[in-house]
Enzyme design. Structure first.
Site, PDB file in Angstrom:
ATOM      1  N   GLU A   1       0.833  -1.208   0.000  1.00  0.00           N
ATOM      2  CA  GLU A   1       0.000   0.000   0.000  1.00  0.00           C
ATOM      3  C   GLU A   1       0.865   1.255   0.000  1.00  0.00           C
ATOM      4  O   GLU A   1       1.820   1.379   0.783  1.00  0.00           O
ATOM      5  CB  GLU A   1      -0.895  -0.004   1.245  1.00  0.00           C
ATOM      6  CG  GLU A   1      -1.756   1.238   1.403  1.00  0.00           C
ATOM      7  CD  GLU A   1      -2.587   1.226   2.668  1.00  0.00           C
ATOM      8  OE1 GLU A   1      -3.537   2.037   2.758  1.00  0.00           O
ATOM      9  OE2 GLU A   1      -2.305   0.421   3.587  1.00  0.00           O
TER      10      GLU A   1
ATOM     11  N   LYS B   1      -8.786   3.647  -2.985  1.00  0.00           N
ATOM     12  CA  LYS B   1      -9.348   3.177  -1.726  1.00  0.00           C
ATOM     13  C   LYS B   1     -10.662   3.891  -1.441  1.00  0.00           C
ATOM     14  O   LYS B   1     -10.738   5.119  -1.438  1.00  0.00           O
ATOM     15  CB  LYS B   1      -8.343   3.416  -0.597  1.00  0.00           C
ATOM     16  CG  LYS B   1      -8.705   2.771   0.733  1.00  0.00           C
ATOM     17  CD  LYS B   1      -7.567   2.988   1.734  1.00  0.00           C
ATOM     18  CE  LYS B   1      -7.834   2.276   3.048  1.00  0.00           C
ATOM     19  NZ  LYS B   1      -6.723   2.485   4.023  1.00  0.00           N
TER      20      LYS B   1
ATOM     21  N   CYS C   1      -5.886  -2.422   2.275  1.00  0.00           N
ATOM     22  CA  CYS C   1      -5.888  -2.360   3.730  1.00  0.00           C
ATOM     23  C   CYS C   1      -7.277  -2.689   4.301  1.00  0.00           C
ATOM     24  O   CYS C   1      -7.824  -3.739   4.027  1.00  0.00           O
ATOM     25  CB  CYS C   1      -5.360  -1.005   4.186  1.00  0.00           C
ATOM     26  SG  CYS C   1      -4.688  -0.990   5.872  1.00  0.00           S
TER      27      CYS C   1
END
Length: 310
Positions: free
Chosen positions: A41, A131, A165
């Site tokens: 990430e 995200k 995540c």
């Protein structure tokens, strides 16, 4: 096929340096015979861990300064900012999954997105996912993504999808990928430890797919001396800021490789992408277990824009 999960730090908050290091690492993985190379990430130019270490009020001036540095070293796809990675993928004939911080110069050029690109072995950008929901203090620096990147895409090594995540704790986001015949599920992250590893194993069982989890293996001594407030934020040079925990789980569970903890290097393993589909004979969450007469999911994959120019 052989795959490589990168567990090396970038050149922190340095776009040019991180791109150069990524190209070198892709070359190293290709030399080992790897056909898929996965980065964690926000690897380019480095995860903004300072947001977890500075208070939102009294530390605002310092956060602003570090945000500006992150912003200046983020990637603009409109300017082909990942060109060195695309060229490395094409030159070595490997698929690359790259976590990075993105700015969109076509709209504002200011908001940073936490993004993940899937680049095919011919250098083509197969998918870009932002995200959907930044976690806790991440919302002070990252904007919200949309559904346009919730795609599982065909690549030279199989069908790949990504969630970033704590998106991986979102059941509906996971289901959106499961329902697209996924072979390899990649979860670039900043998380680590037993709870995170348990989540990766659960997803492998739930989705019947290969699962790759990876965070940046980072020590305080890896932060360059020129980064503002380095000594304040990372007073112990021996601290493991993130232990990495690169891991690969087999479809329907079972450890394939890792976890690689408090080490730097590459986690290399052989996988068979087609094993994912065969594993779903027993439990296919988007197939014979779906019960569409009871449950349905609608996903809006339109790209959201705040303005339209005629």
């Amino acid at each position: 096929m052989k795959i490589s999960v990168v567990q090396q730090p970038p050149v922190y908050l340095d776009l040019a340096g991180s791109l150069e290091r990524a190209v070198a690492l892709i070359g190293e993985a290709a030399a080992l015979g790897c056909e898929l190379v996965v980065f964690p990430e926000a690897w380019i130019p480095g995860y903004p861990t300072f947001v977890w270490r500075l208070p939102p009020g009294s530390g605002m001036r310092k956060t602003d300064e570090l945000f500006a540095l992150s912003q200046a070293n983020s990637v603009d796809l409109g300017q082909d900012g990942l060109a060195p990675i695309r060229e490395a993928a094409r030159d070595h004939g490997v698929v690359v999954v790259m976590g990075y911080q993105e700015v969109d110069g076509a709209i504002s050029g200011s908001t940073i997105f936490n993004s993940c690109a899937i680049i095919d072995a011919d250098g083509r950008m197969a998918n870009n996912h932002r995200k959907l929901m930044p976690t806790n203090p991440e919302r002070m620096i990252w904007g919200f993504g949309d559904g346009s990147g919730l795609n599982v895409v065909e690549t030279a090594v199989g069908r790949i999808g990504t969630l970033i995540c704590w998106e991986n704790y979102m059941p509906l986001a996971r289901y959106a990928l499961y329902a697209q015949n996924i072979d390899i599920y990649v979860a670039p992250t900043w998380d680590s430890g037993e709870t995170w590893l348990a989540t990766m194993q659960h997803i492998a069982r739930e989705g019947g797919c290969w699962v790759i989890g990876c965070a940046t293996s980072l020590e305080a001594s890896d932060i360059p001396e020129g980064v503002p407030y380095r000594e304040e934020l990372f007073p112990d040079p021996k601290e493991w800021v993130n232990p990495g925990d690169a891991v690969i789980y087999k479809p329907f569970g079972g450890l394939a490789a890792g976890p690689m903890r408090k080490e730097k290097g590459m986690l290399v393993a052989d996988i068979e992408a087609s094993a994912a589909r065969a594993s779903r004979r027993k439990f296919d969450v988007a197939g014979h277990y779906a019960r569409p007469d009871v449950f349905t999911l609608h996903v809006d994959r339109r790209k959201q824009r705040p303005i339209a120019f005629d």
